[in-house]
Design an enzyme around this catalytic site. Structure first.
Site, PDB file in Angstrom:
ATOM      1  N   ARG A 248       0.863  -1.194   0.000  1.00 55.31           N
ATOM      2  CA  ARG A 248       0.000   0.000   0.000  1.00 55.31           C
ATOM      3  C   ARG A 248       0.890   1.231   0.000  1.00 55.31           C
ATOM      4  O   ARG A 248       1.518   1.531   1.018  1.00 55.31           O
ATOM      5  CB  ARG A 248      -0.899  -0.038   1.243  1.00 55.31           C
ATOM      6  CG  ARG A 248      -2.124   0.863   1.152  1.00 55.31           C
ATOM      7  CD  ARG A 248      -2.755   1.040   2.522  1.00 55.31           C
ATOM      8  NE  ARG A 248      -1.953   1.897   3.367  1.00 55.31           N
ATOM      9  CZ  ARG A 248      -1.872   1.801   4.699  1.00 55.31           C
ATOM     10  NH1 ARG A 248      -2.569   0.904   5.355  1.00 55.31           N
ATOM     11  NH2 ARG A 248      -1.101   2.632   5.388  1.00 55.31           N
ATOM     12  N   HIS A 252      -3.509   4.772   4.703  1.00 57.56           N
ATOM     13  CA  HIS A 252      -4.733   3.974   4.529  1.00 57.56           C
ATOM     14  C   HIS A 252      -5.802   4.747   3.747  1.00 57.56           C
ATOM     15  O   HIS A 252      -6.439   4.225   2.846  1.00 57.56           O
ATOM     16  CB  HIS A 252      -5.285   3.568   5.895  1.00 57.56           C
ATOM     17  CG  HIS A 252      -6.620   2.888   5.801  1.00 57.56           C
ATOM     18  ND1 HIS A 252      -6.770   1.625   5.272  1.00 57.56           N
ATOM     19  CD2 HIS A 252      -7.861   3.315   6.133  1.00 57.56           C
ATOM     20  CE1 HIS A 252      -8.061   1.299   5.285  1.00 57.56           C
ATOM     21  NE2 HIS A 252      -8.736   2.304   5.806  1.00 57.56           N
ATOM     22  N   TYR A 261       3.205   4.759  12.158  1.00 58.59           N
ATOM     23  CA  TYR A 261       3.415   3.309  12.269  1.00 58.59           C
ATOM     24  C   TYR A 261       4.334   2.708  11.205  1.00 58.59           C
ATOM     25  O   TYR A 261       4.574   1.506  11.202  1.00 58.59           O
ATOM     26  CB  TYR A 261       2.074   2.564  12.283  1.00 58.59           C
ATOM     27  CG  TYR A 261       1.173   2.855  11.089  1.00 58.59           C
ATOM     28  CD1 TYR A 261       1.317   2.159   9.895  1.00 58.59           C
ATOM     29  CD2 TYR A 261       0.171   3.817  11.171  1.00 58.59           C
ATOM     30  CE1 TYR A 261       0.487   2.420   8.811  1.00 58.59           C
ATOM     31  CE2 TYR A 261      -0.660   4.096  10.091  1.00 58.59           C
ATOM     32  CZ  TYR A 261      -0.491   3.388   8.918  1.00 58.59           C
ATOM     33  OH  TYR A 261      -1.301   3.654   7.843  1.00 58.59           O
TER      34      TYR A 261
HETATM   35  C1  LIG Z   1     -15.889  -5.174  10.186  1.00 57.25           C
HETATM   36  C2  LIG Z   1     -15.032  -3.951  10.108  1.00 57.25           C
HETATM   37  N1  LIG Z   1     -14.068  -3.742  11.019  1.00 57.25           N
HETATM   38  C3  LIG Z   1     -13.266  -2.660  10.934  1.00 57.25           C
HETATM   39  C4  LIG Z   1     -13.450  -1.751   9.912  1.00 57.25           C
HETATM   40  C5  LIG Z   1     -12.533  -0.522   9.809  1.00 57.25           C
HETATM   41  N2  LIG Z   1     -11.608  -0.775   8.698  1.00 57.25           N
HETATM   42  C6  LIG Z   1     -11.830  -0.235   7.479  1.00 57.25           C
HETATM   43  S1  LIG Z   1     -10.656  -0.688   6.387  1.00 57.25           S
HETATM   44  C7  LIG Z   1      -9.823  -1.573   7.545  1.00 57.25           C
HETATM   45  C8  LIG Z   1      -8.533  -2.262   7.207  1.00 57.25           C
HETATM   46  C9  LIG Z   1      -8.703  -3.407   6.281  1.00 57.25           C
HETATM   47  O1  LIG Z   1      -7.430  -3.877   5.928  1.00 57.25           O
HETATM   48  P1  LIG Z   1      -7.239  -4.839   4.720  1.00 57.25           P
HETATM   49  O2  LIG Z   1      -8.336  -5.832   4.685  1.00 57.25           O
HETATM   50  O3  LIG Z   1      -5.860  -5.370   4.749  1.00 57.25           O
HETATM   51  O4  LIG Z   1      -7.449  -3.900   3.443  1.00 57.25           O
HETATM   52  P2  LIG Z   1      -6.557  -2.663   2.972  1.00 57.25           P
HETATM   53  O5  LIG Z   1      -7.215  -1.428   3.496  1.00 57.25           O
HETATM   54  O6  LIG Z   1      -5.209  -2.856   3.498  1.00 57.25           O
HETATM   55  O7  LIG Z   1      -6.584  -2.712   1.503  1.00 57.25           O
HETATM   56  C10 LIG Z   1     -10.464  -1.530   8.776  1.00 57.25           C
HETATM   57  C11 LIG Z   1      -9.979  -2.187   9.995  1.00 57.25           C
HETATM   58  C12 LIG Z   1     -14.483  -1.995   8.972  1.00 57.25           C
HETATM   59  N3  LIG Z   1     -14.718  -1.172   7.951  1.00 57.25           N
HETATM   60  N4  LIG Z   1     -15.244  -3.102   9.081  1.00 57.25           N
END
Ligand SMILES: Cc1ncc(C[n+]2csc(CCOP(=O)(O)OP(=O)(O)O)c2C)c(N)n1
Ligand SMILES: [Mg+2]
Length: 335
Positions: A248, A252, A261
């Site tokens: 990434r 975020h 971090y």
């Molecule tokens: C069930 C749930 N828990 C927490 C969140 C908050 N949240 C949004 S994106 C994210 C990270 C997801 O990481 P990943 O699956 O690795 O995808 P990336 O953003 O790295 O592409 C989180 C924790 C959410 N949207 N839904």
């Protein structure tokens, strides 16, 4: 970069060039979104940067006329290749009425477009996986030949929905591809604090399906893996779990500060493998791309992004009278 030659994968020079064009368009749309956000013109960006090769490589291996896509919020490359336009993506960035995803109601990144069989998702991550298993079950019951691809991040693979959907698909041998875009982070949580195993793909064995990990910076490697998985689906051989490894490149989202971090040096090092540059270099080596062609392409894409931005920014917001549309059925009317 690429180990396999594109020709041995059955791809033409026009096809690999169009892969590169989609990757570049996705990147340029994303970069523009950041500029617009920082200038206070759009509220939010969640980025595809670093994942374009995985997304476009996957889309290229599918049938964009009949297959179903359940993307997640970073999948600009996937939805572009499935037919969503730069202008439509900008309409969602600006939250305008003509945004095909939600008419400007949802946050950006909640992709959905019926005519291109892009199924809308919800903000809680991973909810799209059981939906994908259900759509694949429908294909099987109705003896239809379409494939369903559902994508998600490696962090999302910790949710129960991942395990339930994968198990259901394994039990019923469903024509679905679980496409995990491992970009090393789930917001601030790195992969090593997310998973007890080195690779998400290792979990496939527990659900009775093949699991593979491929280089997500190499669109040809991703194409090859998704093509194989799609062929398995169409031959009635069931699901596959594919994990693509990339990084990434941005925080975020536009609301995150990643310096708390991870180090700048880490990000810069990962960018050395940026697929936009490595794939461009590969295409030049093969003689598919020249400096002149690259310049033309960059100019063409800049024009597309400029037009999309201008059109979307001057487009109207949804009429307040439509606020409750699709929430309540109109009295005696059609939805
Ligand atoms: C069930 C749930 N828990 C927490 C969140 C908050 N949240 C949004 S994106 C994210 C990270 C997801 O990481 P990943 O699956 O690795 O995808 P990336 O953003 O790295 O592409 C989180 C924790 C959410 N949207 N839904
Ligand atoms: Mg992630």
């Amino acid at each position: 970069m690429a180990s396999a030659n594109y020709e041995t994968l059955g791809l033409s020079s026009d096809q690999v060039l169009s892969m590169y064009e989609s990757m570049l368009l996705a990147r340029k749309i994303d970069e523009r979104m950041w500029l617009l956000n920082r200038a206070g013109r759009i509220p939010f960006v969640v980025s595809c940067q670093g994942q374009e090769a995985a997304q476009v490589g996957a889309a290229m291996a599918l049938n964009t006329e009949e297959d179903y896509l359940l993307p997640y919020y970073r999948d600009v490359g996937l939805v572009l290749h499935f037919g969503m336009t730069a202008q439509e993506l900008m309409m969602q960035g600006f939250a305008r009425a003509d945004d095909p995803n939600s008419g400007g109601r949802q946050m950006p990144g909640h992709f959905g477009q019926k005519k291109n069989r892009i199924v809308t998702g919800s903000s809680p991550v991973t909810t799209q996986l059981p939906h994908a298993a259900g759509i694949a079950l429908a294909a099987k019951m109705e003896k239809k030949n379409f494939v369903t691809l559902v994508s998600f991040g490696e962090g999302s693979a910790s949710q129960g929905d991942f395990h339930e959907a994968a198990n259901f698909a394994g039990v019923h041998n469903l024509p679905v591809i679980f496409f995990c875009e491992n970009n090393k982070y789930a917001i601030s949580v790195p992969m090593e604090k997310q998973s007890g195993s080195e690779h998400i793909s290792e979990r496939a064995a527990g659900y009775g399906m093949p699991g593979v990990t491929v280089d997500g910076n190499n669109p040809l490697a991703v194409y090859e893996a998704v093509k194989k998985a799609a062929d398995r689906c169409r031959n009635g051989e069931g699901p596959t779990l594919i994990e693509t490894l990339s990084y990434r490149q941005t925080p975020h989202s536009s609301d995150d500060d990643d310096s708390s971090y991870r180090t700048k040096e880490e990000v810069e090092e990962a960018k050395q493998n940026d697929s936009i540059h490595t794939f461009s270099a590969y295409l030049r080596e093969c003689g598919v791309l020249t400096e002149t062609k690259e310049k033309e392409l960059q100019e063409k894409i800049k024009g597309i992004v400029d037009d999309a931005t201008e059109t979307a920014e001057s487009a109207p917001y949804a009429d307040p009278e439509t606020t409750l549309n699709y929430v309540y059925a109109p009295k005696g009317g059609d939805l």
